[in-house]
Design a protein around this motif. Structure first.
Motif, PDB file in Angstrom:
ATOM      1  N   LEU A 164     -27.422   9.913  12.234  1.00 21.29           N
ATOM      2  CA  LEU A 164     -26.555  10.355  11.144  1.00 21.29           C
ATOM      3  C   LEU A 164     -26.826  11.806  10.775  1.00 21.29           C
ATOM      4  CD1 LEU A 164     -26.741   7.139   8.958  1.00 21.29           C
ATOM      5  CD2 LEU A 164     -24.616   8.152   9.805  1.00 21.29           C
ATOM      6  N   VAL A 165     -28.092  12.139  10.605  1.00 26.98           N
ATOM      7  CA  VAL A 165     -28.471  13.500  10.224  1.00 26.98           C
ATOM      8  C   VAL A 165     -28.049  14.478  11.314  1.00 26.98           C
ATOM      9  CG1 VAL A 165     -30.452  15.028   9.783  1.00 26.98           C
ATOM     10  CG2 VAL A 165     -30.320  12.772   8.687  1.00 26.98           C
ATOM     11  N   ALA A 166     -28.201  14.085  12.577  1.00 26.52           N
ATOM     12  CA  ALA A 166     -27.803  14.955  13.689  1.00 26.52           C
ATOM     13  C   ALA A 166     -26.302  15.238  13.671  1.00 26.52           C
ATOM     14  CB  ALA A 166     -28.202  14.323  15.022  1.00 26.52           C
ATOM     15  N   LYS A 167     -25.523  14.311  13.113  1.00 28.35           N
ATOM     16  CA  LYS A 167     -24.068  14.503  13.030  1.00 28.35           C
ATOM     17  C   LYS A 167     -23.656  15.132  11.693  1.00 28.35           C
ATOM     18  CE  LYS A 167     -22.698  11.688  16.638  1.00 28.35           C
ATOM     19  NZ  LYS A 167     -21.809  11.982  17.690  1.00 28.35           N
ATOM     20  N   GLY A 168     -24.650  15.537  10.888  1.00 26.52           N
ATOM     21  CA  GLY A 168     -24.356  16.186   9.616  1.00 26.52           C
ATOM     22  C   GLY A 168     -24.026  15.227   8.488  1.00 26.52           C
ATOM     23  N   LEU A 169     -24.339  13.966   8.654  1.00 26.98           N
ATOM     24  CA  LEU A 169     -24.081  12.960   7.620  1.00 26.98           C
ATOM     25  C   LEU A 169     -25.378  12.633   6.879  1.00 26.98           C
ATOM     26  CD1 LEU A 169     -21.804  10.639   9.769  1.00 26.98           C
ATOM     27  CD2 LEU A 169     -21.072  12.081   7.868  1.00 26.98           C
TER      28      LEU A 169
END
Length: 133
Positions: free
Chosen positions: A45-50
């Motif tokens: 999620l963090v890698a996708k900016g979420l």
């Protein structure tokens, strides 16, 4: 042949069997999150900016919602939560597999698609469940 057709003309039972199958199979995935955590999902999620906190939704979509399906309560919301959960799973972990075929000829995302579509069928056929009109 008519006797066999009549014996298996049980739409309410069919909906229950499908709902329970979806619930039980999804609970296995949820139990893996309960015992192993959701840090891998959080990283994706963090890698996708979420926000990483969305990872905790996996507990809802893979464990809590299936328990509701087993109990037969809040069936439509529970099934839709599972469908959304599967959409996130495909978007996060399987987005590059959409056109892949396995060595045995199956679609690489057939399990995810089956869970997603089954959740929609369960939601759409809720009125066919027990004691419904």
């Amino acid at each position: 042949m008519n006797a066999l057709n009549n014996l298996f003309n049980q739409p309410r039972l069919g909906v229950i069997v499908l709902r329970w199958t979806l619930a039980i199979l999804m609970i296995f995935h949820g139990w893996a999150k309960v015992t192993g955590g959701v840090s891998g999902i959080e990283g994706m999620l963090v890698a996708k900016g979420l926000p990483g906190v969305l990872a905790y939704g996996a507990y809802l979509g893979e464990f809590i919602a299936p328990l509701f399906l087993l109990a037969g309560v809040w069936v439509v919301p529970a099934a839709l939560v599972i469908a959304v959960n599967m959409a996130f799973a495909v978007g996060l972990a399987h987005s590059t597999h959409f056109m892949d075929i396995t060595n045995t000829g199956g679609w690489r995302l057939e399990l995810q698609a089956f869970f997603f579509m089954t959740a929609l069928v369960v939601a759409f056929t809720n009125k066919l469940g027990p004691n419904k009109g």
